[in-house]
Write a protein that holds these residues in place. Structure first.
Motif, PDB file in Angstrom:
ATOM      1  N   VAL A   1       0.812  -1.220   0.000  1.00  0.00           N
ATOM      2  CA  VAL A   1       0.000   0.000   0.000  1.00  0.00           C
ATOM      3  C   VAL A   1       0.846   1.270   0.000  1.00  0.00           C
ATOM      4  CG1 VAL A   1      -1.972  -1.115   1.106  1.00  0.00           C
ATOM      5  CG2 VAL A   1      -0.197  -0.047   2.535  1.00  0.00           C
ATOM      6  N   LEU A   2       2.134   1.152   0.342  1.00  0.00           N
ATOM      7  CA  LEU A   2       2.980   2.336   0.475  1.00  0.00           C
ATOM      8  C   LEU A   2       4.424   1.964   0.163  1.00  0.00           C
ATOM      9  CD1 LEU A   2       3.209   5.347   1.541  1.00  0.00           C
ATOM     10  CD2 LEU A   2       3.672   4.355   3.781  1.00  0.00           C
ATOM     11  N   CYS A   3       5.145   2.901  -0.454  1.00  0.00           N
ATOM     12  CA  CYS A   3       6.569   2.698  -0.740  1.00  0.00           C
ATOM     13  C   CYS A   3       7.316   3.993  -0.458  1.00  0.00           C
ATOM     14  CB  CYS A   3       6.767   2.285  -2.195  1.00  0.00           C
ATOM     15  SG  CYS A   3       8.504   2.114  -2.677  1.00  0.00           S
ATOM     16  N   ILE A   4       8.403   3.897   0.321  1.00  0.00           N
ATOM     17  CA  ILE A   4       9.243   5.044   0.639  1.00  0.00           C
ATOM     18  C   ILE A   4      10.647   4.753   0.124  1.00  0.00           C
ATOM     19  CG2 ILE A   4      10.132   6.554   2.459  1.00  0.00           C
ATOM     20  CD1 ILE A   4       7.875   5.415   4.274  1.00  0.00           C
ATOM     21  N   ALA A   5      11.175   5.632  -0.714  1.00  0.00           N
ATOM     22  CA  ALA A   5      12.545   5.470  -1.224  1.00  0.00           C
ATOM     23  C   ALA A   5      13.486   6.368  -0.434  1.00  0.00           C
ATOM     24  CB  ALA A   5      12.611   5.801  -2.710  1.00  0.00           C
ATOM     25  N   THR A   6      14.668   5.842  -0.120  1.00  0.00           N
ATOM     26  CA  THR A   6      15.576   6.556   0.777  1.00  0.00           C
ATOM     27  C   THR A   6      16.547   7.505   0.077  1.00  0.00           C
ATOM     28  OG1 THR A   6      17.111   4.669   0.743  1.00  0.00           O
ATOM     29  CG2 THR A   6      15.473   4.751   2.528  1.00  0.00           C
ATOM     30  N   HIS A   7      16.716   7.389  -1.250  1.00  0.00           N
ATOM     31  CA  HIS A   7      17.506   8.369  -1.999  1.00  0.00           C
ATOM     32  C   HIS A   7      17.230   8.193  -3.491  1.00  0.00           C
ATOM     33  CE1 HIS A   7      20.149   4.867  -2.226  1.00  0.00           C
ATOM     34  NE2 HIS A   7      20.998   5.496  -3.029  1.00  0.00           N
ATOM     35  N   PHE A   8      17.806   9.048  -4.320  1.00  0.00           N
ATOM     36  CA  PHE A   8      17.398   9.111  -5.717  1.00  0.00           C
ATOM     37  C   PHE A   8      18.077   8.105  -6.643  1.00  0.00           C
ATOM     38  CE2 PHE A   8      21.260  11.585  -6.047  1.00  0.00           C
ATOM     39  CZ  PHE A   8      21.673  11.468  -7.367  1.00  0.00           C
ATOM     40  N   HIS A   9      19.108   7.404  -6.201  1.00  0.00           N
ATOM     41  CA  HIS A   9      19.783   6.423  -7.052  1.00  0.00           C
ATOM     42  C   HIS A   9      18.846   5.268  -7.423  1.00  0.00           C
ATOM     43  CE1 HIS A   9      23.985   7.727  -5.376  1.00  0.00           C
ATOM     44  NE2 HIS A   9      23.520   8.557  -6.298  1.00  0.00           N
ATOM     45  N   ASP A  10      19.132   4.629  -8.557  1.00  0.00           N
ATOM     46  CA  ASP A  10      18.268   3.559  -9.066  1.00  0.00           C
ATOM     47  C   ASP A  10      18.116   2.384  -8.113  1.00  0.00           C
ATOM     48  OD1 ASP A  10      17.753   4.943 -11.357  1.00  0.00           O
ATOM     49  OD2 ASP A  10      19.045   3.737 -12.663  1.00  0.00           O
ATOM     50  N   ASP A  11      19.150   2.080  -7.326  1.00  0.00           N
ATOM     51  CA  ASP A  11      19.034   0.931  -6.424  1.00  0.00           C
ATOM     52  C   ASP A  11      18.094   1.206  -5.261  1.00  0.00           C
ATOM     53  OD1 ASP A  11      20.778   2.746  -5.293  1.00  0.00           O
ATOM     54  OD2 ASP A  11      22.350   1.306  -4.821  1.00  0.00           O
ATOM     55  N   SER A  12      17.590   2.416  -5.194  1.00  0.00           N
ATOM     56  CA  SER A  12      16.586   2.779  -4.189  1.00  0.00           C
ATOM     57  C   SER A  12      15.235   3.105  -4.811  1.00  0.00           C
ATOM     58  CB  SER A  12      17.074   3.995  -3.379  1.00  0.00           C
ATOM     59  OG  SER A  12      16.052   4.523  -2.577  1.00  0.00           O
ATOM     60  N   SER A  13      15.258   3.759  -5.969  1.00  0.00           N
ATOM     61  CA  SER A  13      14.039   4.382  -6.491  1.00  0.00           C
ATOM     62  C   SER A  13      13.567   3.902  -7.860  1.00  0.00           C
ATOM     63  CB  SER A  13      14.244   5.899  -6.561  1.00  0.00           C
ATOM     64  OG  SER A  13      15.298   6.205  -7.475  1.00  0.00           O
ATOM     65  N   ALA A  14      14.233   2.913  -8.445  1.00  0.00           N
ATOM     66  CA  ALA A  14      13.923   2.513  -9.826  1.00  0.00           C
ATOM     67  C   ALA A  14      12.467   2.138 -10.051  1.00  0.00           C
ATOM     68  CB  ALA A  14      14.826   1.360 -10.249  1.00  0.00           C
ATOM     69  N   GLY A  15      11.816   1.582  -9.028  1.00  0.00           N
ATOM     70  CA  GLY A  15      10.448   1.096  -9.197  1.00  0.00           C
ATOM     71  C   GLY A  15       9.355   2.064  -8.797  1.00  0.00           C
ATOM     72  N   LEU A  16       9.713   3.292  -8.428  1.00  0.00           N
ATOM     73  CA  LEU A  16       8.715   4.232  -7.914  1.00  0.00           C
ATOM     74  C   LEU A  16       7.555   4.470  -8.878  1.00  0.00           C
ATOM     75  CD1 LEU A  16      10.896   6.953  -6.142  1.00  0.00           C
ATOM     76  CD2 LEU A  16       9.334   5.316  -5.056  1.00  0.00           C
ATOM     77  N   GLU A  17       7.868   4.742 -10.121  1.00  0.00           N
ATOM     78  CA  GLU A  17       6.805   5.071 -11.071  1.00  0.00           C
ATOM     79  C   GLU A  17       5.983   3.838 -11.435  1.00  0.00           C
ATOM     80  OE1 GLU A  17       8.541   7.312 -14.282  1.00  0.00           O
ATOM     81  OE2 GLU A  17       9.259   8.881 -12.922  1.00  0.00           O
ATOM     82  N   TYR A  18       6.619   2.678 -11.444  1.00  0.00           N
ATOM     83  CA  TYR A  18       5.869   1.441 -11.699  1.00  0.00           C
ATOM     84  C   TYR A  18       4.864   1.201 -10.575  1.00  0.00           C
ATOM     85  CZ  TYR A  18       4.756  -3.436 -12.574  1.00  0.00           C
ATOM     86  OH  TYR A  18       4.077  -4.612 -12.813  1.00  0.00           O
ATOM     87  N   TYR A  19       5.318   1.352  -9.329  1.00  0.00           N
ATOM     88  CA  TYR A  19       4.414   1.098  -8.207  1.00  0.00           C
ATOM     89  C   TYR A  19       3.314   2.151  -8.116  1.00  0.00           C
ATOM     90  CZ  TYR A  19       7.613  -2.575  -6.871  1.00  0.00           C
ATOM     91  OH  TYR A  19       8.370  -3.719  -6.880  1.00  0.00           O
ATOM     92  N   ARG A  20       3.651   3.355  -8.492  1.00  0.00           N
ATOM     93  CA  ARG A  20       2.608   4.390  -8.559  1.00  0.00           C
ATOM     94  C   ARG A  20       1.536   3.996  -9.565  1.00  0.00           C
ATOM     95  NH1 ARG A  20       3.508  10.832 -10.106  1.00  0.00           N
ATOM     96  NH2 ARG A  20       1.286  11.383 -10.195  1.00  0.00           N
ATOM     97  N   SER A  21       1.942   3.431 -10.698  1.00  0.00           N
ATOM     98  CA  SER A  21       0.978   3.015 -11.728  1.00  0.00           C
ATOM     99  C   SER A  21       0.077   1.886 -11.246  1.00  0.00           C
ATOM    100  CB  SER A  21       1.720   2.576 -12.998  1.00  0.00           C
ATOM    101  OG  SER A  21       2.327   1.297 -12.839  1.00  0.00           O
TER     102      SER A  21
END
Length: 242
Positions: free
Chosen positions: A89-109
């Motif tokens: 239900v929720l995802c928090i990324a800890t910094h902007f590098h891909d190994d932290s944030s690569a899936g943000l837009e997929y999970y938002r979708s």
């Protein structure tokens, strides 16, 4: 001759299968509520491990960082639902590098609420990295299913924007790439680091959360207590630029 060729083909096949198996998600239970998974991304031609964690609550699952390997975005959701009978239900990324944030837009979708700090949002825009739907400007507390989740910005270190996540009930600290495993012999990727500020940020972190039961790192294995944090501090103090 045919037998030799066949043997070579079989060895190549086994090698390819071994790499394929290494790219799958590997789960590790921290306690009844907290889990870590490792996924692999090709780095310099070899699979390199990256850790993320998640919290299981009565109202769903909360991810801390996303898989680095984009082929594992959906398998992670499927695995979590199969293991726990709950959706993310929720995802928090800890910094902007891909190994932290690569899936943000997929999970938002997929209808999952995604968050990063304001600093991370700014850097993601600057570097054309994946972005979350929502941001928080200061240290923030999320309450999901009766579980308290705290974000904390200790200061610069691995990157300008690196935050950590603290679960007070479980005394679990997700340090992401801000913290280095005791298995690491160097500070890793320093392209966006501020090594001169890193030690002060680590000390600030230790004062904020003095008694963690377990600390998870961004790569390789985490550790009980402050071992990973103290090891990171040693690596910082020993660091000598080329």
């Amino acid at each position: 001759m045919k037998k030799v060729v066949f043997a070579i083909i079989m060895l190549l096949f086994i090698s390819v299968m071994a790499v394929a198996q290494n790219t799958k998600l590997k789960f590790r239970k921290i306690n009844d509520n907290v889990y870590t998974y490792t996924n692999y991304h090709l780095f310099s031609g070899s699979p390199f491990p990256s850790n993320s964690s998640y919290l299981v609550t009565d109202d769903g699952v909360v991810l801390f960082d996303t898989p680095w390997d984009e082929t594992q975005f959906q398998p992670l959701l499927d695995s979590i639902e199969k293991r726990h009978g709950k959706k993310v239900v929720l995802c928090i990324a800890t910094h902007f590098h891909d190994d932290s944030s690569a899936g943000l837009e997929y999970y938002r979708s997929k209808g999952i609420k995604t968050y990063t700090s304001k600093f991370t949002k700014e850097l993601a825009e600057k570097h054309n990295a994946k972005q979350a739907e929502f941001i928080f400007e200061n240290d923030t507390v999320f309450t999901i299913g009766g579980q308290r989740i705290e974000t904390f910005y200790p200061g610069e270190g691995h990157s300008y924007d690196n935050i950590v996540i603290w679960l007070p009930k479980d005394k679990f600290l997700f340090g992401g790439c801000f913290l280095k495993s005791v298995e690491s012999d160097n500070l890793g990727n320093l392209s966006d680091a501020n090594v001169s500020a890193w030690d002060e940020s680590l000390i600030k972190l230790m004062k904020k959360f003095p008694k963690p039961m377990y600390v998870e790192t961004g790569h390789f294995k985490g550790s009980k207590g402050w071992k990973a944090v103290k090891h990171t501090l040693k690596l910082v103090k020993d660091y000598k630029p080329d």
